[in-house]
Scaffold this active site. Structure first.
Site, PDB file in Angstrom:
ATOM      1  N   ARG A  16       0.930  -1.201   0.072  1.00  0.00           N
ATOM      2  CA  ARG A  16      -0.080  -0.177   0.030  1.00  0.00           C
ATOM      3  C   ARG A  16       1.040   1.291   0.047  1.00  0.00           C
ATOM      4  NH1 ARG A  16      -5.445   1.343   3.433  1.00  0.00           N
ATOM      5  NH2 ARG A  16      -6.098  -0.060   1.565  1.00  0.00           N
ATOM      6  N   HIS A  60      -7.097   0.914  -6.743  1.00  0.00           N
ATOM      7  CA  HIS A  60      -7.354   0.093  -5.321  1.00  0.00           C
ATOM      8  C   HIS A  60      -7.808  -1.235  -5.899  1.00  0.00           C
ATOM      9  CE1 HIS A  60      -7.656  -1.361  -1.524  1.00  0.00           C
ATOM     10  NE2 HIS A  60      -8.653  -0.409  -0.890  1.00  0.00           N
ATOM     11  N   GLN A  65      -9.821  -3.936  -3.802  1.00  0.00           N
ATOM     12  CA  GLN A  65     -10.996  -3.627  -3.195  1.00  0.00           C
ATOM     13  C   GLN A  65     -11.962  -4.066  -4.290  1.00  0.00           C
ATOM     14  OE1 GLN A  65     -12.056  -1.896  -0.174  1.00  0.00           O
ATOM     15  NE2 GLN A  65     -13.989  -2.811  -0.948  1.00  0.00           N
ATOM     16  N   ASP A 123     -17.142   6.840  -2.454  1.00  0.00           N
ATOM     17  CA  ASP A 123     -16.008   6.907  -1.662  1.00  0.00           C
ATOM     18  C   ASP A 123     -15.879   8.212  -0.833  1.00  0.00           C
ATOM     19  OD1 ASP A 123     -13.592   5.928  -0.589  1.00  0.00           O
ATOM     20  OD2 ASP A 123     -12.224   6.702  -2.223  1.00  0.00           O
ATOM     21  N   CYS A 154     -16.365   1.298   0.216  1.00  0.00           N
ATOM     22  CA  CYS A 154     -15.156   0.538   0.406  1.00  0.00           C
ATOM     23  C   CYS A 154     -14.813   0.614   2.019  1.00  0.00           C
ATOM     24  CB  CYS A 154     -14.004   0.797  -0.365  1.00  0.00           C
ATOM     25  SG  CYS A 154     -13.617   2.533  -0.250  1.00  0.00           S
ATOM     26  N   ARG A 212     -13.248  -8.689   1.047  1.00  0.00           N
ATOM     27  CA  ARG A 212     -11.781  -8.467   0.689  1.00  0.00           C
ATOM     28  C   ARG A 212     -10.990  -9.669   1.103  1.00  0.00           C
ATOM     29  NH1 ARG A 212      -9.557  -3.176   1.220  1.00  0.00           N
ATOM     30  NH2 ARG A 212      -7.833  -4.291   0.605  1.00  0.00           N
TER      31      ARG A 212
END
Ligand code: CP
Length: 308
Positions: free
Chosen positions: A101, A128, A131, A224, A264, A292
């Site tokens: 990450r 991402h 996700q 988001d 998410c 996930r």
């Protein structure tokens, strides 16, 4: 040749479908697959904070027979003291995969270019993709299929989640509808790439300048945070820019009656989504968070199989 997963379209639409199929199998039999038996170690590197990614990869690697090794870059030599390339050369001798990450996508590209073991993007400033695999698995579970469904993403469409929704959902043959203020519309090259993919898969991409048009008739509604990691100094400017883009009950009413809501997480109730929607009956966010784990386990099994 080793395969990496740095962005959504590092796999083909067919491979994406196979990984999602495998994810359902993994979910049904969580301890059946042991690609990291030994145990082999998987490096989980974090330049940014995380709850879901840290937990799901740690649990996932252990479930697959491996040893998860979390590295917080603040207490390692990475970054200022040692190059990404040299870090990759050290890690590839000792670990089975590298999950990272980070901020710039270029760092992931450099890691992958110098690594003989798979590198997985667990969030960058641009994408991402893990996700999105979890989101697609969640949609599939609730709707039975993906191709032909319509997904509306409302809010900050110039961020990593929007980029990954555009590309990843187009790969699944979905109709991606973006509702965003002009200043936060997706980048032209991302829209072009998603359109290219959609032309092959039967999906489509449409960008609207308001939230209502994007949501009309949608099967899935999502958003988001308006303030992604690193954008904290722009908080008030962003709250002002996204006025009218909160997903509340009135906006959800434009979607299909049986539409589901995804996020998410972490979520900021009262900003990008109301408490009524995110905690309401259409919300499937806890399935999404759990997925996930299953989606990433499937991804790691698949990459391990293609590593030689
Ligand atoms: N959705 C997500 O990536 O959550 P974390 O930031 O908690 O890992």
């Amino acid at each position: 040749m080793v395969r990496h997963f740095l962005k959504d379209d590092d796999i083909t639409p067919k491979e994406q479908a196979a990984i999602l199929e495998l994810a359902s199998e993994v979910k049904a039999s969580p301890y059946k697959f042991r690609p990291f038996e030994g145990p082999q170690t998987v490096a989980l590197i974090f330049d940014k904070t995380s709850t879901r990614t840290r937990v799901s990869f740690t649990v996932g690697v252990a479930d697959l027979g491996g040893n998860p090794m979390v590295i917080d870059t603040g207490v390692s030599q990475m970054g200022g003291k040692e190059s990404v390339a040299d870090t990759a050369r050290v890690l590839e001798r000792q670990v089975a995969a590298i999950v990272w990450r980070t901020y710039a996508q270029a760092g992931l590209d450099e890691m992958a270019a110098n690594s003989s073991v798979p590198v997985i993007n667990s969030l960058s400033d641009d994408y991402h993709p893990c996700q999105i695999l979890a989101d697609l698995l969640t949609i599939k579970e609730h709707k039975g299929a993906l191709a032909g469904l319509s997904i509306a993403y409302v809010g900050d469409a110039a961020n990593n989640m929007a980029n990954s929704y555009l590309i990843g959902c187009a790969m699944a043959g979905m109709h991606v509808r973006i509702g965003a203020p002009a200043a936060y519309a997706p980048a032209a090259h991302i829209v072009r790439r998603a359109e290219e993919i959609a032309a092959e898969t039967g999906g489509s991409v449409t960008v609207y300048g308001n939230p209502e048009e994007a949501v009309v008739g949608a099967d899935v509604v999502t958003t988001d945070t308006w303030i992604s990691m690193g954008q904290e100094a722009e908080k008030q400017q962003r709250i002002d820019a996204f006025a009218g883009y909160t997903i509340g009950s009135a906006l959800m009413a434009h979607a299909k009656k049986d539409a589901i809501f995804l996020h998410c997480l972490p979520a900021y109730r009262g900003y990008e989504v109301s408490a009524e929607v995110i905690d309401g009956p259409q919300s499937v966010i806890w399935d999404e968070a759990e997925n996930r784990l299953h989606a990433q386990k499937a991804l790691m099994i698949w990459l391990a199989k293609h590593a030689h």
